[in-house]
Scaffold this motif. Sequence first.
Motif, PDB file in Angstrom:
ATOM      1  N   GLY A   1       0.819  -1.212   0.000  1.00 16.95           N
ATOM      2  CA  GLY A   1       0.000   0.000   0.000  1.00 16.95           C
ATOM      3  C   GLY A   1       0.850   1.258   0.000  1.00 16.95           C
ATOM      4  O   GLY A   1       0.567   2.215  -0.727  1.00 16.95           O
ATOM      5  N   LEU A   2       1.898   1.274   0.818  1.00 18.12           N
ATOM      6  CA  LEU A   2       2.805   2.426   0.842  1.00 18.12           C
ATOM      7  C   LEU A   2       3.517   2.602  -0.495  1.00 18.12           C
ATOM      8  O   LEU A   2       3.684   3.721  -0.980  1.00 18.12           O
ATOM      9  CB  LEU A   2       3.821   2.272   1.966  1.00 18.12           C
ATOM     10  CG  LEU A   2       3.297   2.503   3.373  1.00 18.12           C
ATOM     11  CD1 LEU A   2       4.361   2.134   4.404  1.00 18.12           C
ATOM     12  CD2 LEU A   2       2.868   3.939   3.543  1.00 18.12           C
ATOM     13  N   LEU A   3       3.939   1.519  -1.086  1.00 17.71           N
ATOM     14  CA  LEU A   3       4.607   1.572  -2.384  1.00 17.71           C
ATOM     15  C   LEU A   3       3.664   2.119  -3.459  1.00 17.71           C
ATOM     16  O   LEU A   3       4.049   2.991  -4.253  1.00 17.71           O
ATOM     17  CB  LEU A   3       5.107   0.184  -2.780  1.00 17.71           C
ATOM     18  CG  LEU A   3       5.850   0.084  -4.102  1.00 17.71           C
ATOM     19  CD1 LEU A   3       7.178   0.829  -4.016  1.00 17.71           C
ATOM     20  CD2 LEU A   3       6.073  -1.358  -4.470  1.00 17.71           C
ATOM     21  N   CYS A   4       2.432   1.649  -3.479  1.00 17.13           N
ATOM     22  CA  CYS A   4       1.457   2.140  -4.466  1.00 17.13           C
ATOM     23  C   CYS A   4       1.151   3.620  -4.246  1.00 17.13           C
ATOM     24  O   CYS A   4       1.061   4.388  -5.210  1.00 17.13           O
ATOM     25  CB  CYS A   4       0.174   1.323  -4.384  1.00 17.13           C
ATOM     26  SG  CYS A   4       0.338  -0.329  -5.076  1.00 17.13           S
TER      27      CYS A   4
ATOM     28  N   GLY B   1       3.081   5.877  -2.879  1.00 10.41           N
ATOM     29  CA  GLY B   1       4.253   6.648  -3.291  1.00 10.41           C
ATOM     30  C   GLY B   1       4.352   6.767  -4.800  1.00 10.41           C
ATOM     31  O   GLY B   1       4.617   7.842  -5.339  1.00 10.41           O
ATOM     32  N   ALA B   2       4.128   5.649  -5.501  1.00 14.72           N
ATOM     33  CA  ALA B   2       4.191   5.675  -6.966  1.00 14.72           C
ATOM     34  C   ALA B   2       3.100   6.578  -7.536  1.00 14.72           C
ATOM     35  O   ALA B   2       3.345   7.345  -8.474  1.00 14.72           O
ATOM     36  CB  ALA B   2       4.055   4.261  -7.516  1.00 14.72           C
ATOM     37  N   LEU B   3       1.915   6.523  -6.969  1.00 16.72           N
ATOM     38  CA  LEU B   3       0.822   7.378  -7.429  1.00 16.72           C
ATOM     39  C   LEU B   3       1.137   8.847  -7.175  1.00 16.72           C
ATOM     40  O   LEU B   3       0.884   9.699  -8.030  1.00 16.72           O
ATOM     41  CB  LEU B   3      -0.476   6.983  -6.728  1.00 16.72           C
ATOM     42  CG  LEU B   3      -1.723   7.740  -7.153  1.00 16.72           C
ATOM     43  CD1 LEU B   3      -2.009   7.509  -8.630  1.00 16.72           C
ATOM     44  CD2 LEU B   3      -2.907   7.319  -6.303  1.00 16.72           C
ATOM     45  N   SER B   4       1.719   9.156  -6.028  1.00 14.97           N
ATOM     46  CA  SER B   4       2.075  10.543  -5.714  1.00 14.97           C
ATOM     47  C   SER B   4       3.101  11.090  -6.704  1.00 14.97           C
ATOM     48  O   SER B   4       2.968  12.216  -7.190  1.00 14.97           O
ATOM     49  CB  SER B   4       2.635  10.640  -4.295  1.00 14.97           C
ATOM     50  OG  SER B   4       1.666  10.267  -3.360  1.00 14.97           O
TER      51      SER B   4
ATOM     52  N   LEU C   1       4.428  14.499 -11.460  1.00 15.19           N
ATOM     53  CA  LEU C   1       5.054  14.661 -12.775  1.00 15.19           C
ATOM     54  C   LEU C   1       4.040  15.084 -13.839  1.00 15.19           C
ATOM     55  O   LEU C   1       4.329  15.945 -14.676  1.00 15.19           O
ATOM     56  CB  LEU C   1       5.753  13.365 -13.185  1.00 15.19           C
ATOM     57  CG  LEU C   1       6.968  12.985 -12.341  1.00 15.19           C
ATOM     58  CD1 LEU C   1       7.490  11.618 -12.763  1.00 15.19           C
ATOM     59  CD2 LEU C   1       8.056  14.039 -12.438  1.00 15.19           C
ATOM     60  N   VAL C   2       2.860  14.499 -13.812  1.00 16.19           N
ATOM     61  CA  VAL C   2       1.824  14.873 -14.785  1.00 16.19           C
ATOM     62  C   VAL C   2       1.398  16.321 -14.568  1.00 16.19           C
ATOM     63  O   VAL C   2       1.210  17.077 -15.531  1.00 16.19           O
ATOM     64  CB  VAL C   2       0.622  13.909 -14.685  1.00 16.19           C
ATOM     65  CG1 VAL C   2      -0.576  14.433 -15.458  1.00 16.19           C
ATOM     66  CG2 VAL C   2       1.014  12.532 -15.198  1.00 16.19           C
TER      67      VAL C   2
END
Length: 103
Positions: free
Chosen positions: A21-24, A26-29, A34-35
Motif C-alpha cells: 500500500g505504501l509503495l502504491c 508513493g508511486a501514485l504521488s 510529474l503529470v
Amino acid sequence: MATALRYTLKRRFAMHLAAFGLLCAGALSVTVYLVTQRQESALIDRIVDDRMGALVKELAAGGAHPPRRGENAWGYVVRGPPDREGLPTRLRDLAPGRHAVST
C-alpha cells in the motif's frame, strides 16, 4: 530467556499488504506530481503563445509600440534592425523566439 518474535502468517500478510500500500501510494504521488508539472508547463506555453499572437496582431494593425507589460510578463516585438537598437543591452543578442529573462 528471550523468545524470538514469531511472525505468523497473518502478521506477515498484514506487513506485506501495508508495504504494498505504501509503495502504491508513493508511486501514485510521484506520477501525479510529474503529470501536473507537465500540464502546467504546457498551459503556460499556450498562454504565452496566445498572448504573443494577440500582441503581434495588434502591432500589425498599427497598435501600441512595445514594451508591453502584463501582470506576470512583459515582452518586446522587434520588426527589424532599427527596433533592435531600442532594446536593452542584455536583450539585443537574443535569437528570435521566446526567452525567459529574469530582471
